[in-house]
Motif scaffolding. Structure first.
Motif, mmCIF file in Angstrom:
data_model
loop_
_atom_site.group_PDB
_atom_site.id
_atom_site.type_symbol
_atom_site.label_atom_id
_atom_site.label_comp_id
_atom_site.label_asym_id
_atom_site.label_seq_id
_atom_site.Cartn_x
_atom_site.Cartn_y
_atom_site.Cartn_z
ATOM 1 N N PHE A 5 8.916 2.836 2.058
ATOM 2 C CA PHE A 5 7.835 3.806 1.914
ATOM 3 C C PHE A 5 7.129 3.515 0.598
ATOM 4 O O PHE A 5 7.658 3.759 -0.472
ATOM 5 C CB PHE A 5 8.393 5.230 1.942
ATOM 6 N N PHE A 6 5.931 2.973 0.671
ATOM 7 C CA PHE A 6 5.189 2.513 -0.499
ATOM 8 C C PHE A 6 4.392 3.634 -1.155
ATOM 9 O O PHE A 6 4.334 3.748 -2.372
ATOM 10 C CB PHE A 6 4.248 1.381 -0.083
ATOM 11 N N GLY A 7 3.740 4.468 -0.359
ATOM 12 C CA GLY A 7 2.907 5.502 -0.938
ATOM 13 C C GLY A 7 2.302 6.398 0.113
ATOM 14 O O GLY A 7 2.531 6.229 1.304
ATOM 15 N N ALA A 8 1.527 7.345 -0.356
ATOM 16 C CA ALA A 8 0.826 8.276 0.517
ATOM 17 C C ALA A 8 -0.637 8.301 0.112
ATOM 18 O O ALA A 8 -0.965 8.186 -1.072
ATOM 19 C CB ALA A 8 1.428 9.679 0.404
ATOM 20 N N SER A 9 -1.511 8.426 1.095
ATOM 21 C CA SER A 9 -2.947 8.485 0.830
ATOM 22 C C SER A 9 -3.485 9.846 1.230
ATOM 23 O O SER A 9 -3.054 10.426 2.229
ATOM 24 C CB SER A 9 -3.684 7.409 1.629
ATOM 25 N N PHE A 10 -4.435 10.329 0.448
ATOM 26 C CA PHE A 10 -5.034 11.634 0.682
ATOM 27 C C PHE A 10 -6.544 11.490 0.743
ATOM 28 O O PHE A 10 -7.130 10.742 -0.036
ATOM 29 C CB PHE A 10 -4.685 12.602 -0.464
ATOM 30 N N ASP A 11 -7.164 12.211 1.651
ATOM 31 C CA ASP A 11 -8.615 12.312 1.664
ATOM 32 C C ASP A 11 -9.040 13.226 0.532
ATOM 33 O O ASP A 11 -8.317 14.158 0.168
ATOM 34 C CB ASP A 11 -9.103 12.900 2.993
ATOM 35 N N ALA A 12 -10.215 12.960 -0.017
ATOM 36 C CA ALA A 12 -10.682 13.758 -1.153
ATOM 37 C C ALA A 12 -12.192 13.801 -1.186
ATOM 38 O O ALA A 12 -12.870 12.926 -0.649
ATOM 39 C CB ALA A 12 -10.156 13.166 -2.459
ATOM 40 N N HIS A 13 -12.715 14.816 -1.830
ATOM 41 C CA HIS A 13 -14.144 14.888 -2.129
ATOM 42 C C HIS A 13 -14.428 14.077 -3.387
ATOM 43 O O HIS A 13 -15.405 13.349 -3.467
ATOM 44 C CB HIS A 13 -14.579 16.343 -2.309
ATOM 45 N N ASP A 14 -13.560 14.204 -4.394
ATOM 46 C CA ASP A 14 -13.660 13.459 -5.648
ATOM 47 C C ASP A 14 -12.283 12.866 -5.931
ATOM 48 O O ASP A 14 -11.386 13.552 -6.420
ATOM 49 C CB ASP A 14 -14.099 14.391 -6.778
ATOM 50 N N ALA A 15 -12.122 11.592 -5.610
ATOM 51 C CA ALA A 15 -10.811 10.942 -5.709
ATOM 52 C C ALA A 15 -10.256 10.965 -7.128
ATOM 53 O O ALA A 15 -9.069 11.219 -7.319
ATOM 54 C CB ALA A 15 -10.906 9.504 -5.198
ATOM 55 N N GLY A 47 12.777 6.144 -8.366
ATOM 56 C CA GLY A 47 13.323 7.448 -8.017
ATOM 57 C C GLY A 47 12.360 8.594 -8.250
ATOM 58 O O GLY A 47 12.639 9.723 -7.896
ATOM 59 N N ASN A 48 11.186 8.319 -8.843
ATOM 60 C CA ASN A 48 10.207 9.375 -9.099
ATOM 61 C C ASN A 48 9.120 9.429 -8.038
ATOM 62 O O ASN A 48 8.057 9.957 -8.263
ATOM 63 C CB ASN A 48 9.575 9.209 -10.482
ATOM 64 N N GLY A 49 9.382 8.866 -6.905
ATOM 65 C CA GLY A 49 8.472 8.993 -5.784
ATOM 66 C C GLY A 49 7.481 7.864 -5.641
ATOM 67 O O GLY A 49 7.377 6.988 -6.493
ATOM 68 N N PRO A 50 6.729 7.875 -4.547
ATOM 69 C CA PRO A 50 5.805 6.800 -4.207
ATOM 70 C C PRO A 50 4.485 6.886 -4.972
ATOM 71 O O PRO A 50 4.184 7.884 -5.623
ATOM 72 C CB PRO A 50 5.563 7.036 -2.717
ATOM 73 N N ARG A 51 3.724 5.856 -4.853
ATOM 74 C CA ARG A 51 2.369 5.821 -5.384
ATOM 75 C C ARG A 51 1.516 6.739 -4.520
ATOM 76 O O ARG A 51 1.757 6.897 -3.320
ATOM 77 C CB ARG A 51 1.918 4.362 -5.353
ATOM 78 N N LEU A 52 0.506 7.370 -5.113
ATOM 79 C CA LEU A 52 -0.403 8.258 -4.398
ATOM 80 C C LEU A 52 -1.808 7.699 -4.498
ATOM 81 O O LEU A 52 -2.273 7.386 -5.595
ATOM 82 C CB LEU A 52 -0.370 9.667 -4.997
ATOM 83 N N ALA A 53 -2.476 7.580 -3.380
ATOM 84 C CA ALA A 53 -3.845 7.077 -3.359
ATOM 85 C C ALA A 53 -4.771 8.180 -2.854
ATOM 86 O O ALA A 53 -4.393 8.992 -2.005
ATOM 87 C CB ALA A 53 -3.942 5.849 -2.455
ATOM 88 N N PHE A 54 -5.979 8.196 -3.396
ATOM 89 C CA PHE A 54 -6.984 9.187 -3.016
ATOM 90 C C PHE A 54 -8.256 8.452 -2.658
ATOM 91 O O PHE A 54 -8.685 7.546 -3.374
ATOM 92 C CB PHE A 54 -7.223 10.174 -4.180
ATOM 93 N N HIS A 55 -8.865 8.827 -1.535
ATOM 94 C CA HIS A 55 -10.050 8.140 -1.032
ATOM 95 C C HIS A 55 -11.109 9.166 -0.640
ATOM 96 O O HIS A 55 -10.811 10.123 0.078
ATOM 97 C CB HIS A 55 -9.693 7.283 0.182
ATOM 98 N N LYS A 56 -12.313 8.930 -1.095
ATOM 99 C CA LYS A 56 -13.428 9.838 -0.789
ATOM 100 C C LYS A 56 -13.745 9.768 0.705
ATOM 101 O O LYS A 56 -13.831 8.685 1.284
ATOM 102 C CB LYS A 56 -14.654 9.456 -1.610
#
Length: 117
Positions: A5-15, A47-56
């Protein structure tokens, strides 16, 4: 197993704004090059969790998340206040079967839980 599990991506208005909130909440860094279109919160120490990505994305959030992060802390009241000061909004508080958690919305309206641990 050959998958991680590499990371999670989130949709955003302002990444960049969303990434700054999550970086502050998790005591991590926003990767260089963040802007309103794309931003990444680097993974912490192992151990502190995955990378988080945000995309407009062009559309606004309109319904409840189908996936949301769960955070756990031994300083529930202190972290609740800190998240609120960072711009989170408290949506719901639950105490059930000896468990306690609060559902918040981040600065983009994405839900997440803080669990007393």
């Amino acid at each position: 197993m050959s998958m991680t599990f590499f990371g999670a991506s989130f949709d955003a208005h302002d990444a960049a704004r969303a990434a700054r909130f999550w970086a502050a909440a998790l005591d991590r860094k926003v990767a260089d090059g963040a802007d309103e279109h794309d931003a990444v919160v680097e993974a912490g120490d192992p151990g502190n969790g995955p990378r988080l990505a945000f995309h407009k994305v062009p559309e606004a959030k309109s319904t409840k998340n189908r996936f949301h992060p769960d955070l756990i802390t031994g300083d529930y009241e202190g972290e609740t206040e800190r998240l609120l000061a960072l711009g989170a909004t408290k949506l719901n508080e639950v105490e059930r079967g000896g468990a306690r958690w609060t559902t918040f919305a981040d600065v983009e309206g994405n839900e997440f839980d803080l669990i007393a641990g």
